[in-house]
Write an enzyme that holds these catalytic residues in place. Structure first.
Site, mmCIF file in Angstrom:
data_model
loop_
_atom_site.group_PDB
_atom_site.id
_atom_site.type_symbol
_atom_site.label_atom_id
_atom_site.label_comp_id
_atom_site.label_asym_id
_atom_site.label_seq_id
_atom_site.Cartn_x
_atom_site.Cartn_y
_atom_site.Cartn_z
ATOM 1 N N LYS A 128 1.217 46.375 8.830
ATOM 2 C CA LYS A 128 0.575 46.256 7.524
ATOM 3 C C LYS A 128 0.411 44.759 7.272
ATOM 4 O O LYS A 128 1.392 44.031 7.131
ATOM 5 C CB LYS A 128 1.402 46.894 6.420
ATOM 6 C CG LYS A 128 0.720 46.779 5.059
ATOM 7 C CD LYS A 128 1.619 47.170 3.900
ATOM 8 C CE LYS A 128 0.910 46.850 2.595
ATOM 9 N NZ LYS A 128 1.806 46.972 1.420
ATOM 10 N N GLY A 164 3.260 46.069 -8.084
ATOM 11 C CA GLY A 164 4.333 46.213 -9.059
ATOM 12 C C GLY A 164 3.892 46.258 -10.500
ATOM 13 O O GLY A 164 4.731 46.330 -11.407
ATOM 14 N N ALA A 176 -0.706 49.564 -3.807
ATOM 15 C CA ALA A 176 -0.286 48.633 -4.866
ATOM 16 C C ALA A 176 -0.833 49.023 -6.229
ATOM 17 O O ALA A 176 -1.989 49.433 -6.369
ATOM 18 C CB ALA A 176 -0.669 47.197 -4.556
ATOM 19 N N GLY A 177 0.039 48.891 -7.235
ATOM 20 C CA GLY A 177 -0.348 49.139 -8.618
ATOM 21 C C GLY A 177 -0.155 50.557 -9.088
ATOM 22 O O GLY A 177 -0.345 50.861 -10.265
#
Length: 265
Positions: free
Chosen positions: A101, A162, A189-190
């Site tokens: 990743k 985050g 993400a998020g």
């Protein structure tokens, strides 16, 4: 009864469309129990954390092996092409995998990807035999450049890492899905709530990757289960065929042929 299709990452197929991280959990046991509850078959591991060395590093790696999952090493925290490439090469030696990743971070506050450096690093790693999972923004031109470099998986964010804000640019993600129909797309993400994950799958994305939303929950194990169910629901809804949104009301019960009763005075 409808059976959900599998998802392919490069040449490997998996049943679960929920990828999960291994950081921030209150304890190692809760981490293991959460990953099992999520049903995840792929977990991300920070190379920097694993290479800390000593008994702590060995113990952590033993916990991961007990889960019988596929490890996706990440280059979290890398801020340059050189640093990301070197970290990826170290990960390949440590984990015996060509998967990585890829993260190249441009800004410490937003953790926004350095998209220029990301494309450059991806090209270098792919030529070196890696199978790259790039973490990027939702920008179509960036995603297309990553595909042109050889990436068969692209991982756009829903919102900053985050932040728990969920999908903030739905139309851009829809465009990515429409323009890259043959690429495995993962919202990364998020994601802060199970409903956010369901929305991503309903848009036709192949999977979601998350960590903080589970690890920082009051009950991480229960939250992991909630995300598993949300991902399954979202994908089932997409495969079943969601109806289009409308500007006006449409009666669910036909009125043609319905008898009307008139009062007789």
């Amino acid at each position: 009864m409808m059976t959900q299709s599998t998802v392919k990452f490069y040449d490997k197929e998996f049943s679960s469309r929920l990828l999960i991280g291994t950081a921030l959990y209150p304890s190692p046991k809760i981490m293991q129990d959460s990953i099992r509850a999520a049903g995840s078959e792929i977990v991300t591991v920070s190379v920097r954390r694993e290479t800390a060395g000593g008994k702590t590093g060995d113990a952590f790696w033993s916990l991961i092996r007990e889960l019988h999952v596929t490890v996706l090493p990440n280059t979290a925290g890398c801020k340059s092409v050189r640093e990301a490439v070197t970290t990826a090469q170290l990960a390949r030696e440590l984990f015996g995998t060509s998967w990585v990743k890829l993260e190249v971070i441009a800004d410490n506050e937003t953790l926004q990807p350095d998209v220029v450096g990301l494309v450059e690093a991806a090209g270098i790693l792919i030529k070196d035999g890696f199978e790259v999972f790039p973490y990027c923004t939702e920008d179509l031109s960036v995603a297309q450049r990553l595909v042109d470099a050889g990436c068969r998986v692209v991982m756009p964010w829903a919102s900053p890492i985050g932040s728990a804000r969920g999908i903030v640019n739905r139309e851009a993600l829809k465009l990515l899905r429409a323009r890259l129909p043959d690429i495995t797309l993962v919202v990364d993400a998020g994601i802060g709530a199970p409903s956010h994950a369901a929305q991503a799958l309903e848009l036709g994305f192949d999977a979601v990757l998350l960590n903080t939303a589970v690890a920082k929950a009051a009950d991480p194990v229960a939250m992991a289960k909630a995300f598993r169910l949300a991902v399954e629901a979202g994908r089932t809804g997409f495969e079943a065929g969601l109806m289009d949104a409308r500007d006006f009301a449409s009666p669910s019960t036909p009125v043609v042929g319905t008898p009307f009763w008139h009062a007789v005075s």
